[in-house]
Motif scaffolding. Structure first.
Motif, PDB file in Angstrom:
ATOM      1  N   PRO A  90      24.707  47.321  43.835  1.00  0.00           N
ATOM      2  CA  PRO A  90      24.272  45.931  44.022  1.00  0.00           C
ATOM      3  C   PRO A  90      22.759  45.783  43.858  1.00  0.00           C
ATOM      4  CG  PRO A  90      25.914  46.512  45.664  1.00  0.00           C
ATOM      5  CD  PRO A  90      25.570  47.786  44.939  1.00  0.00           C
ATOM      6  N   ARG A  91      22.025  46.807  44.276  1.00  0.00           N
ATOM      7  CA  ARG A  91      20.569  46.758  44.119  1.00  0.00           C
ATOM      8  C   ARG A  91      20.181  46.722  42.644  1.00  0.00           C
ATOM      9  NH1 ARG A  91      16.208  51.231  46.428  1.00  0.00           N
ATOM     10  NH2 ARG A  91      14.323  50.221  45.589  1.00  0.00           N
ATOM     11  N   PRO A 152      36.166  36.044  38.608  1.00  0.00           N
ATOM     12  CA  PRO A 152      35.499  34.899  37.961  1.00  0.00           C
ATOM     13  C   PRO A 152      34.270  34.395  38.695  1.00  0.00           C
ATOM     14  CG  PRO A 152      37.506  34.197  39.085  1.00  0.00           C
ATOM     15  CD  PRO A 152      37.490  35.698  39.144  1.00  0.00           C
ATOM     16  N   ASP A 153      34.103  34.757  39.966  1.00  0.00           N
ATOM     17  CA  ASP A 153      32.997  34.207  40.754  1.00  0.00           C
ATOM     18  C   ASP A 153      31.920  35.260  41.017  1.00  0.00           C
ATOM     19  OD1 ASP A 153      34.573  35.791  42.315  1.00  0.00           O
ATOM     20  OD2 ASP A 153      34.641  34.442  44.046  1.00  0.00           O
ATOM     21  N   GLY A 154      31.695  36.142  40.054  1.00  0.00           N
ATOM     22  CA  GLY A 154      30.769  37.251  40.273  1.00  0.00           C
ATOM     23  C   GLY A 154      29.298  36.893  40.223  1.00  0.00           C
ATOM     24  N   VAL A 174      31.949  40.794  36.906  1.00  0.00           N
ATOM     25  CA  VAL A 174      31.685  41.865  37.861  1.00  0.00           C
ATOM     26  C   VAL A 174      32.730  41.868  38.967  1.00  0.00           C
ATOM     27  CG1 VAL A 174      30.187  40.490  39.373  1.00  0.00           C
ATOM     28  CG2 VAL A 174      29.847  42.969  39.228  1.00  0.00           C
ATOM     29  N   LEU A 175      32.969  43.038  39.503  1.00  0.00           N
ATOM     30  CA  LEU A 175      33.714  43.222  40.744  1.00  0.00           C
ATOM     31  C   LEU A 175      32.743  43.805  41.750  1.00  0.00           C
ATOM     32  CD1 LEU A 175      36.965  44.771  39.253  1.00  0.00           C
ATOM     33  CD2 LEU A 175      36.910  42.680  40.597  1.00  0.00           C
ATOM     34  N   ARG A 176      32.544  43.126  42.856  1.00  0.00           N
ATOM     35  CA  ARG A 176      31.654  43.610  43.897  1.00  0.00           C
ATOM     36  C   ARG A 176      32.312  44.782  44.648  1.00  0.00           C
ATOM     37  NH1 ARG A 176      26.541  41.618  42.849  1.00  0.00           N
ATOM     38  NH2 ARG A 176      26.766  39.482  42.024  1.00  0.00           N
ATOM     39  N   VAL A 241      30.927  46.353  36.406  1.00  0.00           N
ATOM     40  CA  VAL A 241      30.715  45.276  35.439  1.00  0.00           C
ATOM     41  C   VAL A 241      31.650  45.519  34.254  1.00  0.00           C
ATOM     42  CG1 VAL A 241      29.054  44.186  33.867  1.00  0.00           C
ATOM     43  CG2 VAL A 241      28.321  44.932  36.143  1.00  0.00           C
ATOM     44  N   THR A 242      32.289  44.463  33.781  1.00  0.00           N
ATOM     45  CA  THR A 242      33.252  44.573  32.684  1.00  0.00           C
ATOM     46  C   THR A 242      32.836  43.668  31.531  1.00  0.00           C
ATOM     47  OG1 THR A 242      34.735  42.747  33.302  1.00  0.00           O
ATOM     48  CG2 THR A 242      35.026  44.831  34.480  1.00  0.00           C
TER      49      THR A 242
END
Length: 245
Positions: A90-91, A152-154, A174-176, A241-242
């Motif tokens: 995340p950083r 969808p809300d990345g 992205v997937l958090r 990240v995709t």
């Protein structure tokens, strides 16, 4: 050339997997017009090479002496579009966001380590087509879709930049870390053996028509790569990240 221009217009208004189908259809059209079309890379057939430009980029494709090659790889040597993943902290994403905001052209300075990137080729797309045709209600479809499409809300609009991807498909998603952990757990529960029991029936209706050899090893190898990639990302509390490039 007019046909290719029309195809580009249609593709830019389509979703990723719709685009692959449209590319297949266009390749079939080219095949019918030229009686030849490009084979997958692994066929390793020597053939003349044609070169041109696509969206300002040089592209090349082979014209084999025989049209007896099926779907997979019709466009792959031409477009070189494959599924891409990257593990990042995340950083690191925030660093990219800050770089994009301070750059005159919005360049996020995206450059994840190669050890934290994964090229899945077309394998998971092929697996999804297989599931949708033979087990359309399978829960595995949603898991695989999420693993390669992200959420969808990345909020990673700053990665919508030509230094990150070529712009042919939708911007990166992205997937958090919490979502990555869930996807990793879900992927770990998937067994491909039951699906492979339907392989003969799938091939009878035209599935994997571009594969000369049995496609199982190709699918299994890339699926294991996907499982391991997400497992490691989950253990390291990283985001994924995709994108398609």
């Amino acid at each position: 050339m007019l046909e290719l221009a029309a195809l580009v217009v249609v593709l830019r208004g389509s979703r990723a997997e719709q685009r692959v189908g449209l590319l297949y259809a266009f390749a079939a059209y080219v095949r019918d017009r030229t009686s030849s079309f490009p084979p997958p890379v692994r066929f390793k057939r020597r053939a003349p090479v044609m070169r041109g430009l696509f969206q300002g980029k040089a592209v090349s494709f082979q014209l084999p002496p025989s049209p007896q090659i099926g779907n997979r790889g019709l466009i792959l040597p031409l477009m070189a579009l494959t599924q891409q993943l990257a593990r990042v902290s995340p950083r690191y994403l925030e660093q990219c966001r800050a770089a994009a905001m301070s750059s005159p052209d919005g360049d996020p300075q995206w450059d994840p380590p190669s050890d934290d990137t994964l090229d899945l080729d077309w394998a998971i797309w092929e697996l999804l087509w297989f599931y949708r045709r033979m087990q359309p209600d399978a829960d595995q479809i949603h898991v695989l879709q999420r693993a390669i499409h992200g959420d969808p809300d990345g909020n990673v609009d700053f990665l919508d930049h030509p230094e990150v991807y070529d712009g042919f498909d939708a911007p990166p998603a992205v997937l958090r870390p919490p979502a990555v952990s869930q996807v990793a757990r879900d992927l770990a529960t998937i067994e491909l053996a039951p699906l492979f029991e339907r392989l003969p029936a799938y091939r009878e209706v035209g599935g994997f028509s571009g594969f000369i050899e049995d496609p199982r090893q190709y699918l299994v190898d890339h699926f294991i790569l996907l499982q391991d990639f997400y497992s490691t990302a989950s253990e390291r509390e990283m985001a994924v990240v995709t994108w398609i490039d």
